[in-house]
Design a protein around this motif. Structure first.
Motif, PDB file in Angstrom:
ATOM      1  N   TYR A   1      54.934  39.232  32.004  1.00 20.18           N
ATOM      2  CA  TYR A   1      54.310  37.901  31.247  1.00 20.18           C
ATOM      3  C   TYR A   1      55.243  36.966  31.828  1.00 20.18           C
ATOM      4  CZ  TYR A   1      52.101  35.106  27.661  1.00 20.18           C
ATOM      5  OH  TYR A   1      51.203  34.265  27.206  1.00 20.18           O
ATOM      6  N   TYR A   2      56.883  37.061  31.752  1.00 18.64           N
ATOM      7  CA  TYR A   2      57.503  35.986  32.268  1.00 18.64           C
ATOM      8  C   TYR A   2      57.457  35.829  33.699  1.00 18.64           C
ATOM      9  CZ  TYR A   2      60.205  36.873  27.890  1.00 18.64           C
ATOM     10  OH  TYR A   2      60.522  36.982  26.565  1.00 18.64           O
ATOM     11  N   LEU A   3      56.908  36.816  34.504  1.00 21.52           N
ATOM     12  CA  LEU A   3      56.872  36.272  35.885  1.00 21.52           C
ATOM     13  C   LEU A   3      55.448  35.830  36.364  1.00 21.52           C
ATOM     14  CD1 LEU A   3      57.510  37.227  38.727  1.00 21.52           C
ATOM     15  CD2 LEU A   3      56.276  39.386  38.658  1.00 21.52           C
ATOM     16  N   VAL A   4      54.537  36.019  35.460  1.00 18.42           N
ATOM     17  CA  VAL A   4      53.216  35.349  35.595  1.00 18.42           C
ATOM     18  C   VAL A   4      53.589  34.077  35.128  1.00 18.42           C
ATOM     19  CG1 VAL A   4      50.816  35.337  34.712  1.00 18.42           C
ATOM     20  CG2 VAL A   4      51.640  37.548  35.474  1.00 18.42           C
ATOM     21  N   GLY A   5      53.983  34.073  34.154  1.00 16.65           N
ATOM     22  CA  GLY A   5      54.304  32.589  33.655  1.00 16.65           C
ATOM     23  C   GLY A   5      54.973  31.581  34.606  1.00 16.65           C
TER      24      GLY A   5
ATOM     25  N   SER B   1      62.575  33.901  36.440  1.00 17.81           N
ATOM     26  CA  SER B   1      61.943  34.921  35.539  1.00 17.81           C
ATOM     27  C   SER B   1      62.755  36.080  35.411  1.00 17.81           C
ATOM     28  CB  SER B   1      60.582  35.253  36.149  1.00 17.81           C
ATOM     29  OG  SER B   1      60.812  35.935  37.594  1.00 17.81           O
ATOM     30  N   PHE B   2      63.669  36.280  36.641  1.00 20.25           N
ATOM     31  CA  PHE B   2      64.703  37.394  36.537  1.00 20.25           C
ATOM     32  C   PHE B   2      65.605  37.313  35.451  1.00 20.25           C
ATOM     33  CE2 PHE B   2      68.370  39.522  38.204  1.00 20.25           C
ATOM     34  CZ  PHE B   2      68.081  40.742  38.050  1.00 20.25           C
ATOM     35  N   ILE B   3      66.137  36.116  35.648  1.00 25.70           N
ATOM     36  CA  ILE B   3      67.186  35.517  34.461  1.00 25.70           C
ATOM     37  C   ILE B   3      66.702  35.764  33.170  1.00 25.70           C
ATOM     38  CG2 ILE B   3      68.357  33.486  33.870  1.00 25.70           C
ATOM     39  CD1 ILE B   3      68.810  32.666  36.765  1.00 25.70           C
ATOM     40  N   THR B   4      65.516  35.150  33.062  1.00 24.98           N
ATOM     41  CA  THR B   4      65.065  35.137  31.386  1.00 24.98           C
ATOM     42  C   THR B   4      64.693  36.794  31.223  1.00 24.98           C
ATOM     43  OG1 THR B   4      63.612  33.461  31.855  1.00 24.98           O
ATOM     44  CG2 THR B   4      62.845  34.755  30.128  1.00 24.98           C
TER      45      THR B   4
ATOM     46  N   VAL C   1      62.224  45.639  24.890  1.00 21.69           N
ATOM     47  CA  VAL C   1      61.575  44.462  24.591  1.00 21.69           C
ATOM     48  C   VAL C   1      61.258  43.562  25.829  1.00 21.69           C
ATOM     49  CG1 VAL C   1      61.267  42.275  23.149  1.00 21.69           C
ATOM     50  CG2 VAL C   1      62.344  44.452  21.968  1.00 21.69           C
ATOM     51  N   ALA C   2      62.487  43.462  26.491  1.00 22.87           N
ATOM     52  CA  ALA C   2      62.546  42.737  27.666  1.00 22.87           C
ATOM     53  C   ALA C   2      61.572  43.124  28.892  1.00 22.87           C
ATOM     54  CB  ALA C   2      63.847  42.602  28.110  1.00 22.87           C
ATOM     55  N   MET C   3      61.627  44.471  28.879  1.00 21.68           N
ATOM     56  CA  MET C   3      60.738  44.980  29.955  1.00 21.68           C
ATOM     57  C   MET C   3      59.318  44.982  29.452  1.00 21.68           C
ATOM     58  SD  MET C   3      62.604  46.079  32.535  1.00 21.68           S
ATOM     59  CE  MET C   3      63.591  44.447  32.172  1.00 21.68           C
ATOM     60  N   GLY C   4      58.818  44.948  28.533  1.00 18.04           N
ATOM     61  CA  GLY C   4      57.580  44.727  28.070  1.00 18.04           C
ATOM     62  C   GLY C   4      57.163  43.567  28.163  1.00 18.04           C
TER      63      GLY C   4
END
Length: 253
Positions: free
Chosen positions: A134-138, A112-115, A127-130
């Motif tokens: 969502y990436y973390l939860v995903g 998720s961090f790499i994403t 955009v990435a911080m926003g």
């Protein structure tokens, strides 16, 4: 008491390949995704290629490899270090399951961090911080959908051997992702759960293309919650079932 067993299992793998896989697996995913994009396979972009390769089939192979390393640690001593001691083998099995699950969680968090980093480079920091939450939860939900495989693969590795287990995992993961994940049958085929979560939370189809926002393949909140509950229930049931099987092994030696 279980904490003591977990600490003991963790100490077995100090400075071992088991620990190094926390870095090797994400690094391998980065390399594979870059190659895919270079040759034109990663059609959805770098982050989509990472999650696609992770879900099919690297996640299942990683679990299989981690389970083999855990089993092999005791197999090298012909289980004398376990069966000759006054310990609860059920708790040993559960501690092995928890240890692998924690390592898998660390890998998921790294992904998720790499994403987020890749999105910062490609789409900008704002955009990435926003989308970081969502990436973390995903990735955490992908992790939950994989947990049931850990007790199953610990059992499978002992029964079918490493090569046989890898073949089974590859076939089942490919079948689940490519043939069942986009059909109503995915509810009954656990290997397809991760791919369906990928479609829902990352918008990436098993073929690497991006899914439309209003696609029928995206699960709603109720269906997603139900799949989370089913995944957790499957993990608990299989852990209880195979820990009981593992506890009986001492009587066969």
């Amino acid at each position: 008491m279980l904490q003591t067993y977990l600490k003991a299992e963790n100490l077995k793998f100090k400075r071992s390949l088991f620990r190094k896989l926390l870095i090797f697996i994400p690094a391998a995913l980065i390399l594979i995704s870059m190659i895919f994009i270079f040759i034109g396979i990663g059609l959805g972009g770098f982050s989509s290629s990472i999650v696609g390769n992770w879900c099919m089939p690297i996640a299942s192979l990683s679990i299989m490899f981690l389970c083999h390393l855990v089993n092999n640690k005791d197999q090298k001593h012909k289980y004398r270090t376990l069966y000759s001691l006054p310990i609860d083998l059920k708790k040993i099995f559960i501690s092995k399951t928890i240890l692998i699950a924690l390592n898998l969680l660390i890998i998921s968090l790294l992904l998720s961090f790499i994403t987020v980093i890749s999105e910062c480079i490609l789409s900008g920091v704002s955009v990435a911080m926003g989308h970081s939450g969502y990436y973390l939860v995903g990735y955490c939900l992908l992790w939950l959908s994989l947990l049931w495989q850990i007790p199953f693969c610990l059992f499978l590795d002992q029964k079918a051997g490493f090569v046989g287990s890898v073949i089974i995992s590859l076939f089942a993961s490919a079948s689940g992702g490519l043939f069942f994940s986009l059909t109503p049958l995915f509810w009954f085929f656990p290997y397809s759960w991760t791919a369906r979560f990928m479609v829902t939370f990352f918008g990436v189809l098993p073929n690497g293309l991006l899914v439309e926002a209003d696609s029928r393949y995206i699960l709603n909140v109720g269906e997603s919650s139900l799949l989370v509950l089913i995944s957790l229930l499957a993990m608990l049931v299989l852990s209880a079932l195979f820990s009981r099987w593992y506890g009986k092994q001492v009587y066969r030696k």
